[in-house]
Design a protein around this motif. Structure first.
Motif, PDB file in Angstrom:
ATOM      1  N   LEU A 283      19.754  16.383 -22.223  1.00 18.97           N
ATOM      2  CA  LEU A 283      18.413  16.348 -22.634  1.00 18.97           C
ATOM      3  C   LEU A 283      17.540  17.616 -22.449  1.00 18.97           C
ATOM      4  O   LEU A 283      16.438  17.680 -22.538  1.00 18.97           O
ATOM      5  N   GLY A 284      18.141  18.627 -21.731  1.00 18.72           N
ATOM      6  CA  GLY A 284      17.340  19.927 -21.556  1.00 18.72           C
ATOM      7  C   GLY A 284      16.736  19.968 -20.407  1.00 18.72           C
ATOM      8  O   GLY A 284      15.827  21.047 -20.235  1.00 18.72           O
ATOM      9  N   LEU A 285      16.771  19.286 -19.410  1.00 22.28           N
ATOM     10  CA  LEU A 285      16.308  19.313 -18.154  1.00 22.28           C
ATOM     11  C   LEU A 285      17.220  20.125 -17.339  1.00 22.28           C
ATOM     12  O   LEU A 285      18.620  19.848 -17.353  1.00 22.28           O
ATOM     13  N   SER A 286      16.686  20.623 -16.214  1.00 24.97           N
ATOM     14  CA  SER A 286      17.478  21.336 -15.216  1.00 24.97           C
ATOM     15  C   SER A 286      17.749  20.169 -14.205  1.00 24.97           C
ATOM     16  O   SER A 286      16.909  19.551 -13.350  1.00 24.97           O
ATOM     17  N   SER A 287      19.201  19.979 -14.104  1.00 23.73           N
ATOM     18  CA  SER A 287      19.568  18.975 -13.430  1.00 23.73           C
ATOM     19  C   SER A 287      20.660  19.451 -12.335  1.00 23.73           C
ATOM     20  O   SER A 287      21.517  20.397 -12.498  1.00 23.73           O
ATOM     21  N   GLY A 288      20.604  18.855 -10.998  1.00 25.16           N
ATOM     22  CA  GLY A 288      21.640  19.116 -10.155  1.00 25.16           C
ATOM     23  C   GLY A 288      22.188  17.868  -9.431  1.00 25.16           C
ATOM     24  O   GLY A 288      21.841  16.813  -9.586  1.00 25.16           O
ATOM     25  N   TRP A 289      23.210  18.293  -8.954  1.00 27.90           N
ATOM     26  CA  TRP A 289      24.295  16.995  -8.222  1.00 27.90           C
ATOM     27  C   TRP A 289      24.858  17.468  -6.934  1.00 27.90           C
ATOM     28  O   TRP A 289      25.258  18.622  -6.859  1.00 27.90           O
ATOM     29  N   ILE A 290      24.572  16.650  -6.016  1.00 24.90           N
ATOM     30  CA  ILE A 290      25.048  17.149  -4.473  1.00 24.90           C
ATOM     31  C   ILE A 290      26.310  15.988  -4.279  1.00 24.90           C
ATOM     32  O   ILE A 290      26.090  14.961  -4.495  1.00 24.90           O
ATOM     33  N   SER A 291      27.378  16.693  -3.775  1.00 28.18           N
ATOM     34  CA  SER A 291      28.382  15.757  -3.303  1.00 28.18           C
ATOM     35  C   SER A 291      29.516  16.619  -2.387  1.00 28.18           C
ATOM     36  O   SER A 291      29.277  17.865  -2.160  1.00 28.18           O
ATOM     37  N   ARG A 292      30.397  15.962  -2.097  1.00 23.32           N
ATOM     38  CA  ARG A 292      31.488  16.863  -1.585  1.00 23.32           C
ATOM     39  C   ARG A 292      32.949  16.487  -2.248  1.00 23.32           C
ATOM     40  O   ARG A 292      33.036  15.308  -2.359  1.00 23.32           O
ATOM     41  N   LEU A 293      33.829  17.491  -2.416  1.00 28.17           N
ATOM     42  CA  LEU A 293      34.819  17.171  -3.304  1.00 28.17           C
ATOM     43  C   LEU A 293      36.146  17.634  -2.390  1.00 28.17           C
ATOM     44  O   LEU A 293      35.855  18.604  -1.519  1.00 28.17           O
ATOM     45  N   GLY A 294      37.294  17.192  -2.610  1.00 30.52           N
ATOM     46  CA  GLY A 294      38.238  17.617  -2.170  1.00 30.52           C
ATOM     47  C   GLY A 294      38.672  18.931  -2.463  1.00 30.52           C
ATOM     48  O   GLY A 294      38.493  19.320  -3.825  1.00 30.52           O
ATOM     49  N   GLU A 295      39.583  19.727  -1.899  1.00 23.70           N
ATOM     50  CA  GLU A 295      40.100  20.944  -2.530  1.00 23.70           C
ATOM     51  C   GLU A 295      41.701  20.677  -3.328  1.00 23.70           C
ATOM     52  O   GLU A 295      42.549  21.037  -2.729  1.00 23.70           O
ATOM     53  N   ASP A 296      41.128  20.122  -4.395  1.00 21.11           N
ATOM     54  CA  ASP A 296      42.557  19.591  -4.972  1.00 21.11           C
ATOM     55  C   ASP A 296      42.344  19.671  -6.840  1.00 21.11           C
ATOM     56  O   ASP A 296      41.009  20.052  -6.921  1.00 21.11           O
ATOM     57  N   ALA A 297      43.098  19.318  -7.379  1.00 17.68           N
ATOM     58  CA  ALA A 297      42.965  19.483  -8.875  1.00 17.68           C
ATOM     59  C   ALA A 297      41.740  18.822  -9.282  1.00 17.68           C
ATOM     60  O   ALA A 297      41.074  19.091 -10.076  1.00 17.68           O
ATOM     61  N   PHE A 298      41.555  17.365  -8.758  1.00 17.97           N
ATOM     62  CA  PHE A 298      40.677  16.492  -9.255  1.00 17.97           C
ATOM     63  C   PHE A 298      39.441  17.271  -9.115  1.00 17.97           C
ATOM     64  O   PHE A 298      38.255  17.202  -9.634  1.00 17.97           O
TER      65      PHE A 298
END
Length: 320
Positions: free
Chosen positions: A47-62
């Motif tokens: 929708l044109g807003l500046s959007s951020g997301w916080i998380s932790r991911l594995g060091e993997d393909a997913f």
């Protein structure tokens, strides 16, 4: 200059069945991305807003897929960390011709579930003027619950606004009593609370939208929007109330993502200075668009597409 909205939580790679039937019988799947908070982050960016997301991911393909997907959607991913100790979660989702799909999660011990209070980056968070939260991260682990409380405290302390969608997941909690207590505690600390009618009944003991709203308003919340499904949404503030009608759709393909679509439209509207009625109408519109597509947020519109959808449904005239 402050960016618009940030959220946090767990994203999972989602494999959607290629044909209807029990998951155990499916041979082919289509890869998608799932996660309530990520749905909102993507929706706001479109929708044109500046959007951020916080998380932790594995060091993997997913994990790499998720980060790259969000970057393509122009979601700010500077709040993401990668951890080699834990994997990125995933899920399987059935294809249905009507009703709700079957979903099986593979998320226990995931990288996202190891987020803790020490991971809260106040400098990054307060670079946004709004925080959107759901009741899912507090349900994952004690550490993600601590993260949720600390993130909310950080944003409220900085004078930022906070929206909260209960997004109840009973299977993730040790008991319904604990779920009700924690969710209500967090909700009452937020500015905008967005329960579904069934959620509101469980959390407050009443199915009356006005009484659900009063439960939270009486504890300091400034806006409650109760989602009523196809009928739309009821809203109440200390000064006004109303019901905004929903949008009729010819066929419901998949209901997952509708609530997050509603949150997307509401948040975008309020951050852009629309009236509550106009913002909720946007939320209703995106929710109705969402149920007409298979992926959780695949059908979420751009700003121009949303404008055209609203124009057509309000006037009956299609724009080019």
């Amino acid at each position: 200059m402050l960016k618009d909205s940030v959220t946090f939580g767990e994203a999972m790679v989602m494999f959607v069945a290629g044909q209807p039937g029990p998951l155990k019988d499916i041979d082919t799947f289509i890869r998608r991305l799932a996660g309530a908070e990520v749905n909102v982050a993507v929706g706001l960016s479109r929708l044109g807003l500046s959007s951020g997301w916080i998380s932790r991911l594995g060091e993997d393909a997913f994990g790499n897929y998720i980060a790259e997907y969000l970057a393509r959607e122009q979601v700010d991913i500077h709040g993401i960390t990668h951890d080699s100790r834990y994997p990125t979660g995933f899920q399987l989702k059935s294809k249905v011709l009507e009703g709700d799909p079957q979903v099986q999660y593979f998320r226990k011990g995931s990288a996202a579930s190891s987020l803790g209070e020490a991971d809260v980056d106040s400098g990054y968070l307060t670079g946004f003027r709004h925080l959107h939260m759901t009741g899912i991260p507090p349900a994952l682990t004690k550490s993600t619950r601590a993260f949720a409380y600390a993130a909310m405290e950080t944003m409220k302390g900085a004078g930022r606004s906070v929206s909260f969608d209960p997004n109840l997941r009973p299977s993730l909690w040790s008991s319904k009593e604990e779920m009700r207590a924690v969710i209500n505690d967090l909700a009452c600390r937020a500015d905008w609370v967005l329960p579904g009618i069934e959620e509101g009944e469980f959390l407050t003991g009443s199915r009356d939208p006005q009484k659900i709203a009063d439960f939270y308003l009486n504890q300091g919340v400034s806006l409650v929007a109760v989602k009523l499904g196809p009928e739309g949404a009821y809203f109440r503030t200390p000064n006004e109330e109303g019901t905004v009608q929903g949008f009729k759709v010819k066929k419901v393909v998949d209901t997952v993502g509708a609530g997050d679509g509603f949150a997307t439209g509401l948040i975008a509207g309020l951050l852009r200075g629309l009236s509550i009625t106009e913002a909720i109408r946007q939320g209703n519109a995106i929710g109705s668009i969402a149920v007409q597509s298979v992926g959780d947020h695949d059908g979420y519109p751009t700003k121009e597409e949303l404008k055209a959808y609203l124009h057509y449904h309000l006037t009956g005239v299609r724009t080019r």
